[in-house]
Enzyme design. Sequence first.
Site, mmCIF file in Angstrom:
data_model
loop_
_atom_site.group_PDB
_atom_site.id
_atom_site.type_symbol
_atom_site.label_atom_id
_atom_site.label_comp_id
_atom_site.label_asym_id
_atom_site.label_seq_id
_atom_site.Cartn_x
_atom_site.Cartn_y
_atom_site.Cartn_z
ATOM 1 N N ARG A 1 -0.456 9.291 -0.542
ATOM 2 C CA ARG A 1 -1.571 9.841 -1.315
ATOM 3 C C ARG A 1 -1.411 11.310 -1.678
ATOM 4 N NH1 ARG A 1 -6.337 6.642 2.005
ATOM 5 N NH2 ARG A 1 -5.848 4.624 1.069
ATOM 6 N N LEU B 1 -14.868 5.709 -4.684
ATOM 7 C CA LEU B 1 -13.488 5.324 -4.382
ATOM 8 C C LEU B 1 -13.029 4.089 -5.158
ATOM 9 C CD1 LEU B 1 -10.958 5.482 -2.443
ATOM 10 C CD2 LEU B 1 -12.230 3.986 -0.916
ATOM 11 N N HIS C 1 -11.266 12.657 0.470
ATOM 12 C CA HIS C 1 -11.427 11.320 1.018
ATOM 13 C C HIS C 1 -11.402 11.272 2.539
ATOM 14 C CE1 HIS C 1 -11.234 6.993 1.091
ATOM 15 N NE2 HIS C 1 -10.045 6.964 1.632
ATOM 16 N N GLU D 1 -6.482 2.107 -3.175
ATOM 17 C CA GLU D 1 -5.050 2.088 -3.440
ATOM 18 C C GLU D 1 -4.556 0.650 -3.594
ATOM 19 O OE1 GLU D 1 -3.056 5.237 -1.163
ATOM 20 O OE2 GLU D 1 -1.923 3.592 -0.288
ATOM 21 N N PHE E 1 0.849 -1.193 0.000
ATOM 22 C CA PHE E 1 0.000 0.000 0.000
ATOM 23 C C PHE E 1 0.884 1.243 0.000
ATOM 24 C CE2 PHE E 1 -4.444 1.253 0.795
ATOM 25 C CZ PHE E 1 -5.085 0.118 0.379
ATOM 26 N N GLN F 1 -7.274 14.938 3.041
ATOM 27 C CA GLN F 1 -6.637 14.057 2.073
ATOM 28 C C GLN F 1 -7.457 13.919 0.784
ATOM 29 O OE1 GLN F 1 -6.072 9.551 2.797
ATOM 30 N NE2 GLN F 1 -4.040 10.435 2.723
ATOM 31 N N ARG G 1 -2.411 11.097 5.878
ATOM 32 C CA ARG G 1 -2.590 9.746 6.390
ATOM 33 C C ARG G 1 -2.103 8.716 5.376
ATOM 34 N NH1 ARG G 1 -6.301 5.859 5.575
ATOM 35 N NH2 ARG G 1 -7.927 7.122 4.623
ATOM 36 N N HIS H 1 -7.844 11.497 -2.141
ATOM 37 C CA HIS H 1 -7.460 10.160 -2.577
ATOM 38 C C HIS H 1 -7.155 10.239 -4.067
ATOM 39 C CE1 HIS H 1 -7.370 5.900 -3.337
ATOM 40 N NE2 HIS H 1 -7.506 5.660 -2.049
#
Lengths: 236, 598
Positions: free
Chosen positions: B286, B252, B353, B255, B119, B240, B398, B242
Amino acid sequence: MSKNTRTFQVYRYDPDKDAKPYMQTIEIELESTDRMLLDALLRLKTKDETISFRRSCREGVCGSDAMNINGKNGLACLTNLNDLPQTIVLRPLPGLPVVRDLIVDMTDFFNQYHSIKPYLVNNSPAPEKERLQSPEQRDELNGLYECILCACCSTSCPSFWWNPDKFVGPAGLLAAYRFIADTRDEATASRLDNLDDPYRLFRCHTIMNCVDVCPKELNPTKAIGKIKEMLARRAI
Amino acid sequence: MALLTKKYDVVVVGAGGSGLRAALQLSEAGLSVAVLSKVFPTRSHTVAAQGGIGASLGNMSEDNWHYHFYDTVKGSDWLGDQDAIEFMCRQAAQNVYELEHFGMPFDRNADGTIYQRPFGGHSANYGEKPVPRACAAADRTGHALLHTLYQRNVRANTQFFVEWMALDLIRDSEGDVLGVTALEMETGEVMTLQAKVTLFATGGAGRIFAASTNAFINTGDGLGMAARAGIPLQDMEFWQFHPTGVAGAGVLITEGVRGEGGILRNANGERFMERYAPTLKDLAPRDFVSRSMDQEIKEGRGVGPNKDHVLLDVTHIGKETIMKRLPSIFEIAKKFANVDASKEPIPVVPTIHYQMGGIPTNIYGQVVVPDETGANKVVNGFYAVGECSCVSVHGANRLGTNSLLDLVVFGRSAGNHIVDAIKHSALNHKDLPKDASDMTEARLARLENSTSGEYAQDVADNIRASMQKHAAVFRTQETMDKGVVSIMDIAEQVGRIHLRDKSKVFNTARVEALEVDNLIEVAKATMVSAAARHECRGAHSVLDYEHPENHPEHPLGRNDKEWMKHTLWHRDGNKLTYKPVQMKPLTVDTVPPKPRTF
């Protein structure tokens, strides 16, 4: 009528002011960005904020916006407007008491889900790390654990309409088999006992409406068949 | 008018991952607990998390929590508190094993252990190479986690108040929190829920933006309630984006797609991330990937008739892997982008996100506010966990998979701390002040008596359009300053909302109007905090303050000397104060700041 105009017939009932339910016909001009039925419903609500329905994730994973769409249960957020006729008829999920408009009281549905003890039972001391499970054993849970509890299936089932208090219904039975099929669960015998009943399990007459409407393409009838098979084998 | 009052040991507001994890500790300890939720618990937005939960189990290759700790500090762009980050990363494995013991259906490896995938921003050996750390249940990890925690709460007989909306926090003259007022949506009845401890687990406020991966329910209710009750909000400028929301739809795309080998391509078909992040490439964090995508689009290499998005290509990983590891993504691509992901790339664009900021807390979930000297002071009776809180483990950005981890680690930690507080120190109910429900009743009366004015949804749309315009992936001082003025103008409209539907029964229009009171507080906090931060850090990227990586004082525009500090926005006076970042971990050495490259 422009080609983006759609006719909606919506079931309306507000017990605070309506003596009885009625169907309201509304014509609305849709925008090119309105892709799904939920987009159209939100547009309707900007014209008349009293139209009431549940919604949340808008991507088919939370299970909020189940309703009866032109006679078939489905999720508004996953129903493409292009797949619907010019006139769209929206009713609440059948078989459950209506709270208001497209919002139903789901108490019976959740009571049945809770009745199958929807949690893993394993009283052996847990290891320090994960309990092991082979990929093949884990594959047994596919098609079972993905249920979003939208109630499209149970409320399309005539057996559930007649006996919502006694028949567990397809969603609850799918969940029951999800735990029976889990190699980590130790309660298979008591789970089968819990279902060995003329109503709880055996009211399923394989009508298969549940399979037809499930927005996640799950197959409760197949899971129910496996439980029946286990009970039959146990009886021999 | 005195409202009907019910008394509990603990009132938990919100039944997503963190609320359910906390509630489980409380119910199993035998406390009387009321869990309020606007939606049936399994409809909470945790259900939409896809890719995985981060823990250094090391099931696929060598890993340990020190690497996870380092990655999270670096991912946070050194705004995360290193004590909280150590606390979370050290406990990660234990918390994941516990979820597995609860029955969570993780994917498995041939040896029977939990499957893990790579990730963004997660690396082995302090940034050397990507490491599979995301423990996954296909691409439905949030669904599997949320349902498992709900099921475990059914087992523990947790008492739920389903489709109840908390309206306001009750504090007395000493500042102690004594419960909440709440609306039962089905009947329209309003009640006071009095508690020894009130725990907020109300989730984020992603719906302050127009293009968001968030659910409709994510309106920042906990933040609005806290702000109205005089609690400051921390680090709200950090939102954030995304990298991969479906272009046009916002839905969404995990990732985990890139974790399974997916590649971002521009209009020329180029794998552009190789230029921006030579080591981690498509799996950089991100904020970094979103900026790179935006840069490609700005420089004319976007895709589509308006050149306004890029492509996420998974065609090379094979249909079998897609259907096994990413089945929901296949479905989403088909339904929302009209593409067969096994044959064509998916159009994607950076999409709002996650909210890194929130209600300030310590590692036990206790809400903390500055005292006269600026030091942290605990607010008695008040806890917050999950996305509505800021502990702060995510800092300015994050890492993927750390949100689900945050929910369970801090939900559990807060639950345990509350059990201790109630069982071992004889915490009692304090008397409710006479004015306990005044604010709520005034808000409801304003809507009830409104005869003209603006539609709640129009005002909410104005907030969303303004935030989208003024607080985007790339910000400028000018757009942020304009944003402050714009949002303060819209705040005036909020007071003029006209509720046309006056029905008592399941009045969703009333709920939406009440939500706008919360959206506006979050929007104000975000804009004011953002406009004041004169640097680039994590998700807060301001063109005016950009500098190259080798700038002697401010590498990549980050100004540690002046701005390595947390923002606190105070609703009263619309003002800001600051507090230091906790650089000292609990037991290990500090990760010292350095330029953040991947």
